[in-house]
Design an enzyme around this catalytic site. Structure first.
Site, PDB file in Angstrom:
ATOM      1  N   HIS A  29       0.813  -1.214   0.000  1.00  9.84           N
ATOM      2  CA  HIS A  29       0.000   0.000   0.000  1.00  9.84           C
ATOM      3  C   HIS A  29       0.849   1.268   0.000  1.00  9.84           C
ATOM      4  O   HIS A  29       0.583   2.189   0.778  1.00  9.84           O
ATOM      5  CB  HIS A  29      -0.925   0.029   1.224  1.00  9.84           C
ATOM      6  CG  HIS A  29      -1.952  -1.038   1.248  1.00  9.84           C
ATOM      7  ND1 HIS A  29      -2.672  -1.349   2.397  1.00  9.84           N
ATOM      8  CD2 HIS A  29      -2.403  -1.891   0.298  1.00  9.84           C
ATOM      9  CE1 HIS A  29      -3.507  -2.343   2.132  1.00  9.84           C
ATOM     10  NE2 HIS A  29      -3.356  -2.688   0.865  1.00  9.84           N
ATOM     11  N   PRO A  30       1.865   1.405  -0.850  1.00 12.04           N
ATOM     12  CA  PRO A  30       2.667   2.627  -0.808  1.00 12.04           C
ATOM     13  C   PRO A  30       1.893   3.837  -1.316  1.00 12.04           C
ATOM     14  O   PRO A  30       1.202   3.774  -2.334  1.00 12.04           O
ATOM     15  CB  PRO A  30       3.851   2.306  -1.736  1.00 12.04           C
ATOM     16  CG  PRO A  30       3.309   1.298  -2.698  1.00 12.04           C
ATOM     17  CD  PRO A  30       2.334   0.478  -1.900  1.00 12.04           C
TER      18      PRO A  30
END
Length: 541
Positions: free
Chosen positions: A476-477
């Protein structure tokens, strides 16, 4: 290279046909009076495992589907480097991700608004979410129907997961019907981006229906090397293809949708980024934007694994010939069964400590276990409860390793680098153990495998070390080209997604999030792109 006409400028050039780029391509090409090009460095989604939900097992880590990035060795993970998957195909990471439909919490967006970003509060973004939804619960106050983004209830449930849900209720985590109405505290089966048992990617929902329009061109296997800039304005992009380098010109705007890794990399290659870093890479500085590649946030998940007895898990079916045959037939004949499973089926949202204002932990519960991703499932029945800190205070960076567009970026998430994140990590392991010890699971005699029985009575320091040993990204960057006010020196774009100091250039992907949302990030990225497309159309008028 796919279709592209370089004889005359496009109105809009979109870089990246991932989750965000597919939405932008659809929305901007609705106007028949504009010409739109969308450029994807990966290929087409013409592989079966992009469409069968369980195909993520074969896609992640496969160079056909994944850029196969790696982080630098992480001090907070006791020196380990992690694989950092990013989709390499139209649809981007929505073609290889967990398919979990999650918006986050109302408080996430209201926090953005409180930072001064007008138009980004929960009441504002809710209408955007609803507008592109086709939700099995809708239409209602929280959901829409008839949109491009299909959301279904999973086509398989498990008695073991129902028992975990009862155990969570005994620990104070109440069952709820929907994680996406603004407050996701509670337990629920994850709703998924599928249609009749097949993955529903952004390419299927938004891009492919628009490709019949004569004013939309898709370029695949086209690697954008830089944004071309003249007198403080973006004029197009340089694209490397199998046939050589070409320039696509943009009359109105270039929109970057290359994601939280690709977008800052491309900005820096174009001379837009931290001046000192660009000088060190031998890149001419067009504009000093210190926030480019900074503010990297991600959800670090900590795996806990428990062996059970007297109840079925996927492990046994995986190692049985008849089990595999049954799973295959169930999928072929009914589009049901384990081949339709998302990587996680049951979600639990709760607070790490009572003084937390809202839920800050997300558990992903799976009726399976394995030593690490990509390896075979265990031969004994077991389940996994992975937990992540939804609002980490650690911040990392994306940087260049050199001026060559082909070079993979340097990724330093900086996990567990703050006292608060370490404190929450240790507590989240305690909460996982506490749930599993509840009476609802006692009949299945759960035995802890990970972090392990040796840590059963561990002190705070030992649990923190264990978090570093078992922690891994949940992919989930966000945040590496964040929205912010002009007074914020680290802001890369304004509230209308315009890159500061450069005309005709916007960013509309996960990199603009100033703070990570409290849940999975794919659908919030689609919302950002949809809202951004509306802004582009408004500003053009």
């Amino acid at each position: 290279m796919g279709r592209a006409d370089v004889s005359q400028p496009y109105d809009y050039v979109i870089v990246g046909a991932g989750s965000a780029g597919c939405v932008l391509a659809n929305r901007l090409s609705q106007d028949p009076n504009v010409r739109v090009a969308v450029i994807e460095a990966g290929g087409k989604d013409d592989w079966i495992w992009f469409h069968i939900p369980v195909g993520y097992l074969f896609a992640i880590g496969n160079p056909r589907a994944d850029w196969c990035f790696k982080t630098e060795p992480e001090p907070g993970l006791n020196g380990r480097a992690l694989s950092y998957p990013r989709g390499k195909v139209i649809g981007g990471s929505s073609a290889i991700n967990a398919m979990i439909y999650m918006r986050g919490q109302a408080g996430d967006y209201d926090h953005w608004r409180q930072l001064g970003l007008s138009g980004w509060g929960w009441a504002d973004v809710l209408e955007v979410f609803k507008g592109h939804e086709d939700h099995f619960l809708g239409p209602n106050a929280a959901h829409g129907a008839g949109g491009e983004w299909h959301v279904e209830f999973p086509r398989l449930t498990w008695p073991l997961l129902d028992a975990v849900r009862r155990a969570a209720a005994q620990d104070g985590i109440a069952p709820i019907e929907d994680f996406n109405a603004g407050n996701n505290e509670g337990s629920c089966y994850f709703h998924v981006n599928q249609k009749t048992g097949l993955r529903w990617s952004a390419a299927r929902g938004f891009l492919k229906p628009a490709l019949s329009r004569p004013n939309l061109d898709l370029v695949t296997a086209g690697h954008v090397e830089k944004v071309t800039l003249e007198d403080g304005r973006a004029t197009g992009v340089l694209v490397r293809t199998a046939a050589g380098q070409v320039q696509l010109k943009a009359r109105r705007e270039v929109v970057l949708c290359a994601g939280a890794v690709g977008t800052p990399q491309l900005l820096m290659l174009s001379g837009l980024g931290p001046a000192e870093h660009l000088h060190g890479q031998g890149i001419e500085v067009v504009r000093d934007l210190p926030g480019v590649g900074s503010n990297l946030q991600d959800h670090l998940q900590l795996r806990t694994v428990f062996k059970v007895s007297g109840i079925g898990t996927l492990n046994e079916r995986y190692h049985s010939l008849f089990g595999k045959m049954g799973m295959g037939l169930d999928f072929l004949l009914r589009r049901r069964g384990p081949l339709t499973m998302a990587p996680s089926q049951l979600g639990l949202f709760t607070r790490s400590f009572p003084d937390k204002e809202r839920a800050d932990l997300e558990f992903h519960v799976q009726p399976l276990s394995l030593d690490k991703f990509g390896e075979p499932l265990h031969r004994f029945p077991a389940f996994t409860m992975s937990v992540c800190n939804l609002r980490p205070t650690s911040r990392g960076t994306i940087r260049l390793k050199g001026p060559e567009p082909d070079a993979a970026p340097q990724i330093r998430p900086n996990y567990l680098s703050t006292e608060e994140d370490l404190r929450v990590a240790a507590q989240s392991i305690r909460i996982a153990r506490r749930i599993v010890a509840r009476p609802a699971l006692a009949g299945f005699r759960p035995e802890e495998l990970v972090p392990g029985p040796a840590l059963a009575d561990a002190d705070e320091a030992s649990l923190r070390r264990a978090a570093g040993d078992v922690g891994t990204t949940i992919f989930h960057p966000v945040g590496t080209a964040k929205m912010g006010l002009a007074s914020d020196p680290m802001a890369v774009v304004d509230e209308r997604l315009r890159v500061r100091g450069i005309k005709g250039l916007r960013v509309a992907d996960a990199s603009v999030m100033p703070a990570i949302v409290s849940g999975n990030t794919n659908s919030p990225t689609i919302m950002i792109a949809d809202k951004g497309a509306g802004m582009i159309r408004e500003d053009a008028r």
